[in-house]
Write a protein that holds these residues in place. Sequence first.
Motif, PDB file in Angstrom:
ATOM      1  N   ARG A 141     -11.356  28.624-115.482  1.00  0.00           N
ATOM      2  CA  ARG A 141     -10.643  27.584-114.737  1.00  0.00           C
ATOM      3  C   ARG A 141     -11.028  27.627-113.252  1.00  0.00           C
ATOM      4  NH1 ARG A 141      -4.012  27.851-114.508  1.00  0.00           N
ATOM      5  NH2 ARG A 141      -3.686  26.193-112.998  1.00  0.00           N
ATOM      6  N   ASN A 188      -0.493  37.584-109.777  1.00  0.00           N
ATOM      7  CA  ASN A 188      -0.476  37.048-111.143  1.00  0.00           C
ATOM      8  C   ASN A 188      -1.691  36.175-111.449  1.00  0.00           C
ATOM      9  OD1 ASN A 188       0.413  35.039-109.418  1.00  0.00           O
ATOM     10  ND2 ASN A 188       1.796  34.135-110.914  1.00  0.00           N
ATOM     11  N   TYR A 189      -2.260  35.600-110.381  1.00  0.00           N
ATOM     12  CA  TYR A 189      -3.523  34.869-110.515  1.00  0.00           C
ATOM     13  C   TYR A 189      -4.429  35.340-109.386  1.00  0.00           C
ATOM     14  CZ  TYR A 189      -1.695  31.418-113.855  1.00  0.00           C
ATOM     15  OH  TYR A 189      -1.183  30.781-114.964  1.00  0.00           O
ATOM     16  N   GLU A 193      -5.719  31.620-108.076  1.00  0.00           N
ATOM     17  CA  GLU A 193      -4.901  31.054-106.996  1.00  0.00           C
ATOM     18  C   GLU A 193      -5.526  31.332-105.638  1.00  0.00           C
ATOM     19  OE1 GLU A 193      -0.887  30.576-106.831  1.00  0.00           O
ATOM     20  OE2 GLU A 193      -1.276  29.248-108.509  1.00  0.00           O
ATOM     21  N   ARG A 319       4.702  33.914-113.772  1.00  0.00           N
ATOM     22  CA  ARG A 319       4.036  32.728-113.210  1.00  0.00           C
ATOM     23  C   ARG A 319       5.020  32.092-112.251  1.00  0.00           C
ATOM     24  NH1 ARG A 319       4.194  29.285-117.527  1.00  0.00           N
ATOM     25  NH2 ARG A 319       2.867  27.762-116.501  1.00  0.00           N
ATOM     26  N   CYS A 320       4.507  31.611-111.125  1.00  0.00           N
ATOM     27  CA  CYS A 320       5.432  30.966-110.195  1.00  0.00           C
ATOM     28  C   CYS A 320       6.043  29.741-110.849  1.00  0.00           C
ATOM     29  CB  CYS A 320       4.736  30.616-108.888  1.00  0.00           C
ATOM     30  SG  CYS A 320       3.402  29.461-109.072  1.00  0.00           S
ATOM     31  N   THR A 321       5.301  29.129-111.783  1.00  0.00           N
ATOM     32  CA  THR A 321       5.795  27.925-112.448  1.00  0.00           C
ATOM     33  C   THR A 321       6.628  28.223-113.695  1.00  0.00           C
ATOM     34  OG1 THR A 321       3.657  27.879-113.520  1.00  0.00           O
ATOM     35  CG2 THR A 321       3.952  26.349-111.696  1.00  0.00           C
ATOM     36  N   GLN A 477       4.117  23.574-115.083  1.00  0.00           N
ATOM     37  CA  GLN A 477       2.785  24.169-114.914  1.00  0.00           C
ATOM     38  C   GLN A 477       2.090  23.562-113.712  1.00  0.00           C
ATOM     39  OE1 GLN A 477       0.703  23.246-118.541  1.00  0.00           O
ATOM     40  NE2 GLN A 477       0.240  21.176-117.880  1.00  0.00           N
ATOM     41  N   ARG A 478       1.052  24.236-113.291  1.00  0.00           N
ATOM     42  CA  ARG A 478       0.301  23.764-112.131  1.00  0.00           C
ATOM     43  C   ARG A 478      -0.684  22.650-112.511  1.00  0.00           C
ATOM     44  NH1 ARG A 478      -2.529  27.026-107.295  1.00  0.00           N
ATOM     45  NH2 ARG A 478      -3.795  25.341-106.539  1.00  0.00           N
ATOM     46  N   GLY A 479      -1.387  22.834-113.624  1.00  0.00           N
ATOM     47  CA  GLY A 479      -2.471  21.942-113.978  1.00  0.00           C
ATOM     48  C   GLY A 479      -2.012  20.596-114.501  1.00  0.00           C
ATOM     49  N   PHE A 485       0.063  19.887-106.443  1.00  0.00           N
ATOM     50  CA  PHE A 485       0.862  21.096-106.708  1.00  0.00           C
ATOM     51  C   PHE A 485       1.529  21.458-105.393  1.00  0.00           C
ATOM     52  CE2 PHE A 485       0.882  25.891-107.127  1.00  0.00           C
ATOM     53  CZ  PHE A 485       1.978  25.912-107.974  1.00  0.00           C
TER      54      PHE A 485
HETATM   55  O1  G3H Z   1       1.889  31.405-110.420  1.00  0.00           O
HETATM   56  C1  G3H Z   1       1.812  30.187-110.236  1.00  0.00           C
HETATM   57  C2  G3H Z   1       0.661  29.392-110.728  1.00  0.00           C
HETATM   58  O2  G3H Z   1       0.234  28.423-109.832  1.00  0.00           O
HETATM   59  C3  G3H Z   1       1.005  28.719-111.972  1.00  0.00           C
HETATM   60  O3  G3H Z   1      -0.067  28.127-112.527  1.00  0.00           O
HETATM   61  O4  G3H Z   1       1.234  26.828-114.176  1.00  0.00           O
HETATM   62  O5  G3H Z   1      -1.200  27.159-114.440  1.00  0.00           O
HETATM   63  O6  G3H Z   1       0.365  29.059-114.770  1.00  0.00           O
HETATM   64  P1  G3H Z   1       0.081  27.777-114.079  1.00  0.00           P
END
Ligand code: G3H
Length: 541
Positions: A141, A188-189, A193, A319-321, A477-479, A485
């Motif tokens: 990604r 976490n990313y 990120e 995940r933040c999301t 989710q982010r994507g 975002f």
């Molecule tokens: O930790 C936060 C990320 O931006 C979440 O991305 O929704 O693809 O897991 P994601």
Amino acid sequence: MTTASRLDTLFPTLAEIPEQYRLGEPIEQRDYLVDGRLLTWNGPLATVRSPVFLATEEGDQQVILGSTPQLDAEAALVALDAAVRAYDNGQGAWPTMRVVERIQHVEAFLARMREQREVVVKLLMWEIGKNLKDSEKEFDRTCDYIVDTIDALKELDRRSSRFELEQDTLGQIRRVPLGVTLCMGPYNYPLNETFTTLIPALIMGNTVVFKPAKFGVLLIRPLLEAFRDSFPAGVINVIYGGGRETVSALMASGKIDVFAFIGTHKGASALKKLHPRPHRLRAALGLDAKNPGIVLPEVDLDNAVNEAVTGALSFNGQRCTALKILFVHEDVVDSFLDKFNSKLAALKPGMPWESGVALTPLPEEGKTDYLKDLVADAVAKGARVVNPGGGQSRGSFFYPAVLYPVSADMRVYQEEQFGPVVPVVAYRDLQKVIDYVLDSDFGQQLSIFGSNSAQVGRLVDAFANQVGRININAQCQRGPDSYPFNGRKNSAEGTLSVHDALRVFSIRTLVATKFQESNKALVSEIIRNRESTFLTTDYIF
Ligand code: G3H
């Protein structure tokens, strides 16, 4: 199999780890990247521990992956000076380079980065416990993001290659860099990120000091040569060490122009305050969140459960999301919990490289104790752990706990658990849920699960001014990365997407002149003789 027996066999012996996923000897990293050179750090090192433990005859032993340089403020400031010199008040080779050439540098980097896929993926698994599939996804990604960023910049540049005429004023508008950027990503990313700010910052002509996240540090090491060889000296500098020591000094120097940070709002505020000229600091922040999932009484419950399970528990809720609290209407809460718990029971705990594994050990030291405290607090105030084995732990592993019924006086109602604890609140009056969102300190995203158009429509309107994204019958989710975002309140500053990030890390400059013969002739001459890299009608194909 019961949870207890699954946990008994959770951690492998060394011999049980497949050959291709073993790491070998601990990696002692002493190098860091400053001014186009890999420097050797002879000072103290920070130990890098894996969330993975090995089962041995002496009990579980945490795997030591290696160590990284523990730079001090002085070393960090040397890196900053390299970035300041490379930027050279906007006169440096990088900020003045033609866009098409900057793109070539980024493409060269991407080609080198792709060569490191296997080792980076392996380190993602070992350093942060992300499963193989998700680690591969994170790497791929990120590469896709770089490709899309290049395409978006080409498009932006094409649009800027023309002149505009407004009220007798001839103008050309281009986006130009802001200056020296500090990039810090989350654990976490640690790749994805971070690169969603690092790459746009670089490609727009800024120079960068990049400090990897607190976990997922060693996985940047295989990319250092690629950074060194792909960009002019000083354009990208990679430092290591404690944030308090290094980053504080960078911010206090006043030489940082852009602050790209994914972490807590407390950390972001503390660092921003150190900058002596805050009005000269542009910030792009991704911060805390407590995204609620709201299950309405008329709902496709199976879909809501599927989305809620992955929304709350993929990568163990780190995940933040992630969906961090679930509001379920009392008419459906019993069946929701039954379905949720049986879906959860099918998630396989194990080591990141094992096929089909969904639940893995957590990288943060003390995290399982923190989660136990959250659960104990909720239980003391009337909640129960309603899933079999919920909250059982072994070393760094915490089996997800579904808490029900959760009420407003419990810590988990407000605190961002960032881990495998799923608080479920039953509600009758929708206003209770609306008030939760309105009163929340966070405003990233939320999910609405329902099939009644009047109810869903009412909630969309109630929340449209509260969060950055409202998901209908889908987890947060982010994507896709082409979508914005962002977040409100304590959740973010600025908007990122492939397209928006190019704007975040740049500013428009307008070159304008009165539309008269002498000026037209002058501008034409500049363009014809290629006497400016700004004033040009070159078109990137
Ligand atoms: O930790 C936060 C990320 O931006 C979440 O991305 O929704 O693809 O897991 P994601």
